[in-house]
Design an enzyme around this catalytic site. Structure first.
Site, short mmCIF file in Angstrom:
data_model
loop_
_atom_site.label_atom_id
_atom_site.label_comp_id
_atom_site.label_asym_id
_atom_site.label_seq_id
_atom_site.Cartn_x
_atom_site.Cartn_y
_atom_site.Cartn_z
N ASN A 39 9.25 -8.30 6.68
CA ASN A 39 8.19 -8.90 7.48
C ASN A 39 6.83 -8.44 6.96
O ASN A 39 6.66 -7.29 6.52
CB ASN A 39 8.36 -8.61 8.98
CG ASN A 39 8.49 -7.14 9.34
OD1 ASN A 39 8.97 -6.34 8.55
ND2 ASN A 39 8.07 -6.79 10.53
N GLU A 41 2.96 -8.62 8.26
CA GLU A 41 2.10 -8.96 9.39
C GLU A 41 0.66 -9.17 8.93
O GLU A 41 0.31 -8.87 7.78
CB GLU A 41 2.21 -7.86 10.45
CG GLU A 41 3.65 -7.79 10.99
CD GLU A 41 3.85 -6.77 12.09
OE1 GLU A 41 2.96 -5.93 12.30
OE2 GLU A 41 4.91 -6.84 12.75
N CYS A 50 8.31 -13.36 9.04
CA CYS A 50 9.50 -12.55 9.27
C CYS A 50 10.20 -12.21 7.95
O CYS A 50 10.03 -12.89 6.93
CB CYS A 50 10.48 -13.30 10.17
SG CYS A 50 9.95 -13.43 11.89
N GLU A 52 13.32 -12.61 7.25
CA GLU A 52 14.22 -13.69 6.84
C GLU A 52 13.44 -14.76 6.07
O GLU A 52 13.92 -15.28 5.05
CB GLU A 52 14.87 -14.33 8.07
CG GLU A 52 15.78 -13.39 8.85
CD GLU A 52 15.05 -12.64 9.97
OE1 GLU A 52 13.86 -12.29 9.79
OE2 GLU A 52 15.68 -12.40 11.01
N CYS A 83 14.53 -14.44 15.31
CA CYS A 83 13.73 -15.29 16.20
C CYS A 83 14.15 -16.75 16.04
O CYS A 83 14.86 -17.12 15.09
CB CYS A 83 12.24 -15.12 15.89
SG CYS A 83 11.69 -15.97 14.40
N CYS A 86 13.33 -18.41 12.70
CA CYS A 86 14.18 -17.98 11.58
C CYS A 86 15.58 -18.59 11.69
O CYS A 86 16.20 -18.88 10.68
CB CYS A 86 14.26 -16.46 11.51
SG CYS A 86 12.74 -15.75 10.83
N1 THU Z 1 10.78 -9.84 12.89
C1 THU Z 1 11.46 -10.17 11.74
O1 THU Z 1 10.94 -10.00 10.63
N2 THU Z 1 12.71 -10.67 11.86
C2 THU Z 1 13.40 -10.79 13.02
O2 THU Z 1 14.54 -11.23 13.01
C3 THU Z 1 12.76 -10.37 14.30
C4 THU Z 1 11.32 -10.05 14.22
C5 THU Z 1 9.46 -9.24 12.76
C6 THU Z 1 8.28 -10.14 13.09
C7 THU Z 1 7.22 -9.11 13.43
O3 THU Z 1 6.59 -8.68 12.23
C8 THU Z 1 7.99 -7.94 14.01
O4 THU Z 1 9.35 -8.13 13.61
C9 THU Z 1 7.93 -7.85 15.53
O5 THU Z 1 8.24 -9.07 16.11
#
Ligand code: THU
Length: 128
Positions: A39, A41, A50, A52, A83, A86
């Site tokens: 991920n 941000e 994310c 994925e 999420c 994804c």
């Molecule tokens: N996140 C992912 O990268 N994958 C997931 O399956 C769940 C959430 C990340 C997005 C964000 O950067 C952090 O986790 C919190 O939501």
């Protein structure tokens, strides 16, 4: 190295200064090649991506288009469910039966499938 171990290793590189929730993902593609994602941000929160999505982007850039298996890992009290966005992204590049391993750095793991994560996914065929 297992796909979960690949995901755990790349997770260290996740860029998550806002949530502090690092996620790693590893895809084994049709060619056998493993693609990694984390991920990433952004100060403008909705712009974050994310793990994925990152692994899928790496797969497409690498010339593969089909996911044979995927593992996702985070430091969480239970294996983190991907999420909704994804789930839709995975369904685009993976058959419903494709194995998804959700793991934690605390030693838990659960196996599911793309179809279990998103039954009745919207697909290209729905636009015919
Ligand atoms: N996140 C992912 O990268 N994958 C997931 O399956 C769940 C959430 C990340 C997005 C964000 O950067 C952090 O986790 C919190 O939501």
């Amino acid at each position: 190295m297992s796909l979960v171990e690949d995901a755990a290793r790349v997770r260290e590189n996740a860029y998550a200064p806002y949530s502090r929730f690092k996620v790693g993902a590893a895809i084994r593609a049709g060619s056998g090649q493993v693609y990694l994602g984390v991920n990433v941000e952004n100060a403008a929160y909705p712009e974050g991506t994310c793990a994925e999505a990152g692994a899928i982007a790496a797969m497409i850039a690498g010339g593969d288009t089909r996911i044979d298996e995927i593992a996702v890992i985070a430091d969480a009290p239970r294996p983190v469910p991907p999420c909704g966005g994804c789930r839709q992204k995975l369904a685009e590049f993976a058959g419903g039966g494709v194995k998804v391993t959700l793991a934690t750095t605390r030693g838990q793991a659960m196996e599911t499938t793309v179809a279990d994560l998103l039954p009745g996914a919207f697909a290209e065929t729905d636009m015919a």
